[in-house]
Design a protein around this motif. Structure first.
Motif, PDB file in Angstrom:
ATOM      1  N   ALA A  79       0.832  -1.194   0.000  1.00  0.00           N
ATOM      2  CA  ALA A  79       0.000   0.000   0.000  1.00  0.00           C
ATOM      3  C   ALA A  79       0.869   1.246   0.000  1.00  0.00           C
ATOM      4  CB  ALA A  79      -0.903   0.006   1.239  1.00  0.00           C
ATOM      5  N   ALA A  80       0.323   2.334  -0.536  1.00  0.00           N
ATOM      6  CA  ALA A  80       0.986   3.630  -0.429  1.00  0.00           C
ATOM      7  C   ALA A  80       0.949   4.058   1.026  1.00  0.00           C
ATOM      8  CB  ALA A  80       0.271   4.660  -1.290  1.00  0.00           C
ATOM      9  N   ALA A  81       2.130   4.258   1.619  1.00  0.00           N
ATOM     10  CA  ALA A  81       2.200   4.623   3.030  1.00  0.00           C
ATOM     11  C   ALA A  81       1.573   5.984   3.293  1.00  0.00           C
ATOM     12  CB  ALA A  81       3.651   4.620   3.503  1.00  0.00           C
ATOM     13  N   ARG A  82       1.601   6.852   2.293  1.00  0.00           N
ATOM     14  CA  ARG A  82       1.019   8.187   2.421  1.00  0.00           C
ATOM     15  C   ARG A  82       0.486   8.626   1.055  1.00  0.00           C
ATOM     16  NH1 ARG A  82       1.803  12.268   6.310  1.00  0.00           N
ATOM     17  NH2 ARG A  82       0.488  14.055   5.772  1.00  0.00           N
ATOM     18  N   ALA A  83      -0.616   9.343   1.072  1.00  0.00           N
ATOM     19  CA  ALA A  83      -1.172   9.890  -0.162  1.00  0.00           C
ATOM     20  C   ALA A  83      -0.148  10.790  -0.841  1.00  0.00           C
ATOM     21  CB  ALA A  83      -2.444  10.673   0.145  1.00  0.00           C
ATOM     22  N   GLY A  84      -0.266  10.932  -2.147  1.00  0.00           N
ATOM     23  CA  GLY A  84       0.656  11.800  -2.868  1.00  0.00           C
ATOM     24  C   GLY A  84       0.533  11.623  -4.358  1.00  0.00           C
ATOM     25  N   THR A  85       1.594  11.950  -5.077  1.00  0.00           N
ATOM     26  CA  THR A  85       1.633  11.874  -6.531  1.00  0.00           C
ATOM     27  C   THR A  85       2.793  10.988  -6.958  1.00  0.00           C
ATOM     28  OG1 THR A  85       0.732  14.113  -6.699  1.00  0.00           O
ATOM     29  CG2 THR A  85       1.773  13.206  -8.667  1.00  0.00           C
ATOM     30  N   VAL A  86       2.537  10.108  -7.898  1.00  0.00           N
ATOM     31  CA  VAL A  86       3.579   9.201  -8.383  1.00  0.00           C
ATOM     32  C   VAL A  86       4.614   9.998  -9.180  1.00  0.00           C
ATOM     33  CG1 VAL A  86       4.081   7.159  -9.767  1.00  0.00           C
ATOM     34  CG2 VAL A  86       1.954   7.284  -8.455  1.00  0.00           C
ATOM     35  N   LYS A  87       5.856  10.018  -8.683  1.00  0.00           N
ATOM     36  CA  LYS A  87       6.945  10.706  -9.377  1.00  0.00           C
ATOM     37  C   LYS A  87       7.546   9.819 -10.456  1.00  0.00           C
ATOM     38  CE  LYS A  87       9.928  13.340  -7.154  1.00  0.00           C
ATOM     39  NZ  LYS A  87      11.060  13.781  -6.274  1.00  0.00           N
ATOM     40  N   LEU A  88       7.715   8.536 -10.149  1.00  0.00           N
ATOM     41  CA  LEU A  88       8.278   7.573 -11.100  1.00  0.00           C
ATOM     42  C   LEU A  88       7.643   6.207 -10.866  1.00  0.00           C
ATOM     43  CD1 LEU A  88      12.090   8.419 -10.923  1.00  0.00           C
ATOM     44  CD2 LEU A  88      10.654   8.680 -12.943  1.00  0.00           C
ATOM     45  N   ALA A  89       7.457   5.473 -11.945  1.00  0.00           N
ATOM     46  CA  ALA A  89       7.031   4.071 -11.875  1.00  0.00           C
ATOM     47  C   ALA A  89       7.717   3.376 -13.039  1.00  0.00           C
ATOM     48  CB  ALA A  89       5.521   3.953 -11.965  1.00  0.00           C
ATOM     49  N   ASP A  90       8.710   2.538 -12.741  1.00  0.00           N
ATOM     50  CA  ASP A  90       9.554   2.025 -13.815  1.00  0.00           C
ATOM     51  C   ASP A  90      10.165   0.691 -13.405  1.00  0.00           C
ATOM     52  OD1 ASP A  90      10.880   1.950 -16.231  1.00  0.00           O
ATOM     53  OD2 ASP A  90      11.760   3.939 -16.036  1.00  0.00           O
ATOM     54  N   THR A  91      11.043   0.185 -14.261  1.00  0.00           N
ATOM     55  CA  THR A  91      11.777  -1.060 -14.004  1.00  0.00           C
ATOM     56  C   THR A  91      13.257  -0.802 -14.216  1.00  0.00           C
ATOM     57  OG1 THR A  91       9.901  -2.400 -14.732  1.00  0.00           O
ATOM     58  CG2 THR A  91      12.040  -3.473 -14.645  1.00  0.00           C
ATOM     59  N   ASP A  92      14.087  -1.330 -13.307  1.00  0.00           N
ATOM     60  CA  ASP A  92      15.526  -1.104 -13.347  1.00  0.00           C
ATOM     61  C   ASP A  92      16.234  -2.424 -13.053  1.00  0.00           C
ATOM     62  OD1 ASP A  92      17.903   0.987 -13.047  1.00  0.00           O
ATOM     63  OD2 ASP A  92      18.041  -0.365 -11.324  1.00  0.00           O
ATOM     64  N   VAL A 125      -2.482   9.278  -5.731  1.00  0.00           N
ATOM     65  CA  VAL A 125      -2.842   8.075  -4.974  1.00  0.00           C
ATOM     66  C   VAL A 125      -3.262   8.467  -3.570  1.00  0.00           C
ATOM     67  CG1 VAL A 125      -1.279   6.601  -6.307  1.00  0.00           C
ATOM     68  CG2 VAL A 125      -0.470   7.670  -4.211  1.00  0.00           C
ATOM     69  N   PHE A 126      -4.059   7.628  -2.943  1.00  0.00           N
ATOM     70  CA  PHE A 126      -4.484   7.885  -1.569  1.00  0.00           C
ATOM     71  C   PHE A 126      -3.754   6.959  -0.602  1.00  0.00           C
ATOM     72  CE2 PHE A 126      -7.677   5.073  -3.554  1.00  0.00           C
ATOM     73  CZ  PHE A 126      -7.629   3.969  -2.708  1.00  0.00           C
ATOM     74  N   THR A 127      -3.702   7.323   0.636  1.00  0.00           N
ATOM     75  CA  THR A 127      -3.071   6.492   1.653  1.00  0.00           C
ATOM     76  C   THR A 127      -3.795   5.152   1.725  1.00  0.00           C
ATOM     77  OG1 THR A 127      -2.511   8.463   2.922  1.00  0.00           O
ATOM     78  CG2 THR A 127      -2.403   6.351   4.076  1.00  0.00           C
ATOM     79  N   GLY A 128      -3.045   4.082   1.630  1.00  0.00           N
ATOM     80  CA  GLY A 128      -3.648   2.749   1.670  1.00  0.00           C
ATOM     81  C   GLY A 128      -3.966   2.165   0.317  1.00  0.00           C
ATOM     82  N   GLN A 129      -3.755   2.922  -0.769  1.00  0.00           N
ATOM     83  CA  GLN A 129      -4.054   2.401  -2.105  1.00  0.00           C
ATOM     84  C   GLN A 129      -3.046   1.332  -2.496  1.00  0.00           C
ATOM     85  OE1 GLN A 129      -4.777   5.361  -5.117  1.00  0.00           O
ATOM     86  NE2 GLN A 129      -4.191   4.004  -6.783  1.00  0.00           N
ATOM     87  N   LYS A 130      -3.528   0.267  -3.106  1.00  0.00           N
ATOM     88  CA  LYS A 130      -2.621  -0.776  -3.575  1.00  0.00           C
ATOM     89  C   LYS A 130      -1.747  -0.239  -4.697  1.00  0.00           C
ATOM     90  CE  LYS A 130      -2.227  -5.365  -5.599  1.00  0.00           C
ATOM     91  NZ  LYS A 130      -2.883  -6.549  -6.173  1.00  0.00           N
ATOM     92  N   ILE A 131      -0.416  -0.408  -4.541  1.00  0.00           N
ATOM     93  CA  ILE A 131       0.521   0.046  -5.563  1.00  0.00           C
ATOM     94  C   ILE A 131       1.285  -1.112  -6.195  1.00  0.00           C
ATOM     95  CG2 ILE A 131       0.803   2.343  -4.555  1.00  0.00           C
ATOM     96  CD1 ILE A 131       3.445   1.341  -3.337  1.00  0.00           C
ATOM     97  N   GLY A 132       1.214  -2.297  -5.602  1.00  0.00           N
ATOM     98  CA  GLY A 132       1.937  -3.437  -6.154  1.00  0.00           C
ATOM     99  C   GLY A 132       1.946  -4.587  -5.169  1.00  0.00           C
ATOM    100  N   GLU A 133       2.918  -5.483  -5.352  1.00  0.00           N
ATOM    101  CA  GLU A 133       3.054  -6.658  -4.497  1.00  0.00           C
ATOM    102  C   GLU A 133       4.523  -6.924  -4.209  1.00  0.00           C
ATOM    103  OE1 GLU A 133       1.227  -9.615  -6.910  1.00  0.00           O
ATOM    104  OE2 GLU A 133      -0.817  -9.107  -6.282  1.00  0.00           O
TER     105      GLU A 133
END
Length: 368
Positions: free
Chosen positions: A270-283, A318-326
């Motif tokens: 979950a997103a620990a805190r609400a906010g805006t996604v700055k990056l979502a990528d693979t490295d 995103v909101f606090t508690g929103q699923k962002i991955g696994e």
């Protein structure tokens, strides 16, 4: 004797031919033509991650059940959309039966007619357009009495007025009854519900126990039950280990930038805190990762080694508690774990500096 034997041989051969013909037809389809499929209904089926708002509206990522006749040869379902073939997208038919089958609604599916294609090339299409909507984000803050700053769930109070009026709603700190926030609400006659977003004039309410009430006195409403406000939710929503050795901690000889926390692969994040996604990528090293700039926290929150690409995208709120991955082990990872970092403004590798997240993680774990 010879004639009897020859006659017996002819009879046996004929019998064999009679039996073999149906067997051959069963294997090859014989001369019987496959009937044309038809569609009589389409409805949404929820999954563990995707809910259906209604049966008639399909949701991307959920399942669809197509009912009809002669569907036992269904091979795939095609979402036709509205722009000719440019936005067509198909999904494999599963759990196929004569009267129905199921399929996963693709993420690129658009509203429009739905078509079934059989294994022998026959088709059937819905007469009307089928509405397809985006999936609502999954909320992992499933506690009943704790509410999180920036979360989708909010504490509420029911108000019952004999006539329409403007009332004042107050949020009180349970420890000393101090009013931390108040605001007017224009309420209609009868029953209505007021909610609090856990914000005050100075920013997010400090973690603690609160209660809502309505003034002036005489309004037919009870004070709300006491509830807890927390400023963050612990990101791993399942059994976990905060670290198994010093090498998992911040700093050290390898100048570790975060905290490694262990959990089974597939455990939700979950997103620990609400906010805006700055990056979502693979490295190659971080694997599947996401960086979220927190709302009113001055921090960047970094989640690495996720099992699959993030469930959110760059620029998304995103909101606090929103699923962002696994939890996963993608990238340079030894076992399934979450590598979590906290960066002060201006943020992750953009002029900010990493800080030790473990003290905060322990506090969030206790509150979640």
């Amino acid at each position: 004797m010879t004639r009897i034997c020859i006659c017996s041989l002819v009879i046996a051969t004929a019998a064999t031919a009679v039996v073999a013909a149906p067997a051959l037809a069963a294997r090859t389809g014989g001369a019987a033509a496959q009937g044309a499929p038809s569609i009589t209904g389409v409805r949404c089926l929820a999954t563990s991650d995707v809910a259906c708002e209604s049966r008639k509206q399909l949701v991307r990522g959920a399942r669809v059940r197509v009912t009809g006749r002669t569907l036992d040869a269904a091979r795939k379902v095609i979402f036709r959309g509205r722009r000719g073939r440019r936005d067509d997208v198909a999904a494999k038919a599963r759990h196929v039966r004569s009267g129905h089958f199921e399929a996963r609604v693709p993420k690129r599916a658009r509203s429009g007619p739905i078509e079934v294609l059989s294994t022998v090339g026959k088709r059937a299409r819905t007469r009307r357009s089928v509405r397809v909507a985006a999936a609502a984000p999954v909320d992992l803050s499933n506690t009943t009495s704790t509410y999180f700053v920036g979360g989708r769930r909010q504490p509420e109070l029911t108000v019952n007025l004999p006539a329409a009026a403007t009332v004042t709603v107050e949020a009180l700190r349970e420890a000393d009854s101090a009013v931390v926030a108040s605001w007017p609400v224009a309420s209609p006659q009868g029953t209505s519900v007021v909610r609090w977003d856990a914000m005050t004039a100075r920013g997010p309410a400090p973690p603690g126990i609160y209660r809502l009430r309505v003034t002036p006195a005489g309004v037919s409403a009870q004070d709300s039950a006491a509830f807890t406000v927390a400023d963050h939710i612990f990101p791993i929503r399942g059994r976990h280990d905060l670290g198994q050795s010093d090498t998992n901690n911040f700093g050290g000889a390898r100048k570790h930038k975060g905290q490694d926390m262990f959990a089974s692969c597939g455990t939700r994040l979950a997103a620990a805190r609400a906010g805006t996604v700055k990056l979502a990528d693979t490295d190659a090293r971080a694997g599947n990762y996401v960086v979220i700039t927190g709302a009113a926290s001055g921090l960047d929150y970094v989640y690495m080694h996720m099992r699959s690409p993030a469930a959110v995208s760059k620029g998304q709120a995103v909101f606090t508690g929103q699923k962002i991955g696994e939890v996963g082990d993608s990238g340079n990872a030894d076992g399934c774990h979450l590598h979590f970092e906290l960066w002060q403004a201006p943020g992750w590798y953009s002029g900010g500096s990493a800080i030790d997240p473990l003290p905060m993680l322990r506090a969030w774990d206790d509150a979640s």
